[in-house]
Write an enzyme that holds these catalytic residues in place. Structure first.
Site, PDB file in Angstrom:
ATOM      1  N   TYR A 109      -2.449   9.044   9.639  1.00 46.12           N
ATOM      2  CA  TYR A 109      -3.349   8.709  10.330  1.00 46.12           C
ATOM      3  C   TYR A 109      -5.218   8.942   9.697  1.00 46.12           C
ATOM      4  CZ  TYR A 109      -4.601  13.697  10.105  1.00 46.12           C
ATOM      5  OH  TYR A 109      -5.347  14.897   9.481  1.00 46.12           O
ATOM      6  N   LYS A 137      -4.529  10.782   3.374  1.00 43.98           N
ATOM      7  CA  LYS A 137      -4.489  11.257   4.817  1.00 43.98           C
ATOM      8  C   LYS A 137      -3.321  11.367   5.255  1.00 43.98           C
ATOM      9  CE  LYS A 137      -7.276  12.504   8.783  1.00 43.98           C
ATOM     10  NZ  LYS A 137      -7.628  13.326   9.074  1.00 43.98           N
ATOM     11  N   GLU A 190     -11.010  24.008   0.993  1.00 45.43           N
ATOM     12  CA  GLU A 190     -11.103  23.088   2.664  1.00 45.43           C
ATOM     13  C   GLU A 190     -11.232  23.668   3.596  1.00 45.43           C
ATOM     14  OE1 GLU A 190     -10.040  18.991   3.335  1.00 45.43           O
ATOM     15  OE2 GLU A 190      -8.735  19.267   1.544  1.00 45.43           O
ATOM     16  N   LEU A 211      -9.776  16.504   0.827  1.00 46.15           N
ATOM     17  CA  LEU A 211      -9.431  15.413   1.745  1.00 46.15           C
ATOM     18  C   LEU A 211     -10.424  14.135   2.031  1.00 46.15           C
ATOM     19  CD1 LEU A 211      -8.277  12.751   3.663  1.00 46.15           C
ATOM     20  CD2 LEU A 211      -8.944  14.049   5.837  1.00 46.15           C
TER      21      LEU A 211
HETATM   22  N1  PDD Z   1      -9.326  16.301  10.521  1.00 44.36           N
HETATM   23  N2  PDD Z   1      -9.755  18.072   5.772  1.00 44.36           N
HETATM   24  C1  PDD Z   1      -8.942  18.020   6.429  1.00 44.36           C
HETATM   25  C2  PDD Z   1      -7.424  18.393   6.342  1.00 44.36           C
HETATM   26  C3  PDD Z   1      -8.549  17.018   7.298  1.00 44.36           C
HETATM   27  O1  PDD Z   1      -7.900  17.515   8.265  1.00 44.36           O
HETATM   28  C4  PDD Z   1      -9.984  16.399   7.702  1.00 44.36           C
HETATM   29  C5  PDD Z   1     -10.427  15.833   9.365  1.00 44.36           C
HETATM   30  C6  PDD Z   1     -11.218  16.883   7.330  1.00 44.36           C
HETATM   31  C7  PDD Z   1     -12.049  15.872   7.327  1.00 44.36           C
HETATM   32  O2  PDD Z   1     -12.337  14.858   7.628  1.00 44.36           O
HETATM   33  P1  PDD Z   1     -13.567  13.452   8.653  1.00 44.36           P
HETATM   34  O3  PDD Z   1     -14.425  14.244   8.197  1.00 44.36           O
HETATM   35  O4  PDD Z   1     -13.330  12.263   8.299  1.00 44.36           O
HETATM   36  O5  PDD Z   1     -12.558  14.023   9.355  1.00 44.36           O
HETATM   37  C8  PDD Z   1     -10.885  16.838   5.905  1.00 44.36           C
HETATM   38  C9  PDD Z   1      -9.263  15.050  11.496  1.00 44.36           C
HETATM   39  C10 PDD Z   1      -9.789  15.219  12.378  1.00 44.36           C
HETATM   40  C11 PDD Z   1      -7.404  15.638  12.328  1.00 44.36           C
HETATM   41  O6  PDD Z   1      -6.589  15.636  10.933  1.00 44.36           O
HETATM   42  O7  PDD Z   1      -7.879  16.490  13.241  1.00 44.36           O
END
Ligand code: PDD
Length: 283
Positions: free
Chosen positions: A33, A149, A181, A206
């Site tokens: 996703y 992801k 993270e 991620l």
């Molecule tokens: N999540 N780490 C994890 C485990 C995440 O699920 C996310 C983002 C990030 C940050 O990634 P980005 O900057 O590309 O949004 C880091 C999204 C927002 C979610 O699951 O809703």
């Protein structure tokens, strides 16, 4: 107005938007996703999110459900159809529908693609950032390929639920004594010299699209960025801490497991970076 979703080729009222019970996303979390925000009429970092979308699919050998051009068109159409201003776009692709069997289905199974949108309240996000959030630490019990992801987020949801119960905004995940993270964001600290520290890229985190943009913003502001793992103890003694994600942008962290960071107030470096990140996207 009733919300509209995109499901495998059709725009459907959300209440009627269903996938098959033998979709492999439902049975095996065999899918990926992305979450993208649209603010002020612009999709923030859409190129980066679509690049990671393709990478995640490739890593799992799931076929692209459609071309990038077609994907962009649907994203635009869905936002238009929902008559939304600032919003979140959720897009998910799975390996498709097939009789339950762990191994991949035979050729000819088409990947599933769904998309939903929901309104985003920028004022609320800004208020959150001015106040800062607290985080708790939780063991990182996820698998070894969280750079993909994937929709397999059970460990993340358990950690984030514990954070919510503790009255915190995020869970920072700890593996071998180091913070990898957040449950749905990347984790950062600012050391006494004003340098940013965040876990390096690899299979344990991620690669956040926001993380990458914030590194670029920091370079512009001549703030040093050190990509290395840091311990809970180091975090608790940092000058500042913050998280980054598409949905939180840059949000200051004011306490870790009840230990105040930076006197319990959002740090100036985090707030500067937030401003720079917003300006970077606003164009
Ligand atoms: N999540 N780490 C994890 C485990 C995440 O699920 C996310 C983002 C990030 C940050 O990634 P980005 O900057 O590309 O949004 C880091 C999204 C927002 C979610 O699951 O809703």
């Amino acid at each position: 107005m009733a919300r509209i979703a995109y499901v495998n080729g059709a725009y459907t009222p959300l209440k009627d938007a269903f996938v098959h019970i033998e979709d492999r996303g439902y049975q095996f979390a065999d899918g990926i996703y992305e979450v993208v925000v649209r603010v002020g009429g612009r999709f923030w970092d859409l190129d980066g999110h679509l690049a990671r979308w393709s990478r995640s699919l490739k890593e799992l050998s799931i076929a692209e459900p459609m071309s990038e051009r077609a994907l962009r068109l649907i994203i635009h159409r869905l936002v238009e159809k929902n008559r939304l201003g600032d919003c979140y776009i959720y897009m998910q692709a799975t390996r498709g529908v097939a009789p339950r069997n762990h191994t991949f289905p035979l050729e000819g199974t088409r990947p599933s693609l769904v998309m939903t949108v929901k309104p985003l309240d920028m004022n609320k996000l800004n208020a959150n950032a001015q106040k800062g959030i607290s985080v708790i630490t939780e063991p990182d019990i996820r698998w070894d390929r969280v750079d993909i992801k994937s929709v397999g987020l059970l460990a993340n949801t358990l950690a984030k639920e514990n954070a919510k119960k503790a009255g915190s905004g995020e869970a920072w995940l700890v593996r071998d004594g180091k913070i990898t993270e957040g449950g749905s964001s990347n984790a950062w600290i600012v050391d006494k010299s004003g340098a940013l520290i965040t876990h390096p890229l690899g299979h344990e985190i991620l690669g956040g699209v926001t993380r990458q943009a914030v590194i670029a913003c920091a370079e512009k502001l001549q703030i040093r960025v050190i990509e290395r793992a840091f311990s809970v103890d180091e975090a608790e003694n940092a000058s500042e801490a913050f998280i980054t994600s598409a949905t939180n942008l840059v949000t200051p962290v004011t306490a870790i497991d009840g230990v105040k960071i930076g006197g319990g107030k959002p740090g100036t470096v985090a707030l500067r970076l937030r401003e720079a990140y917003i300006a970077y996207n606003a164009g």
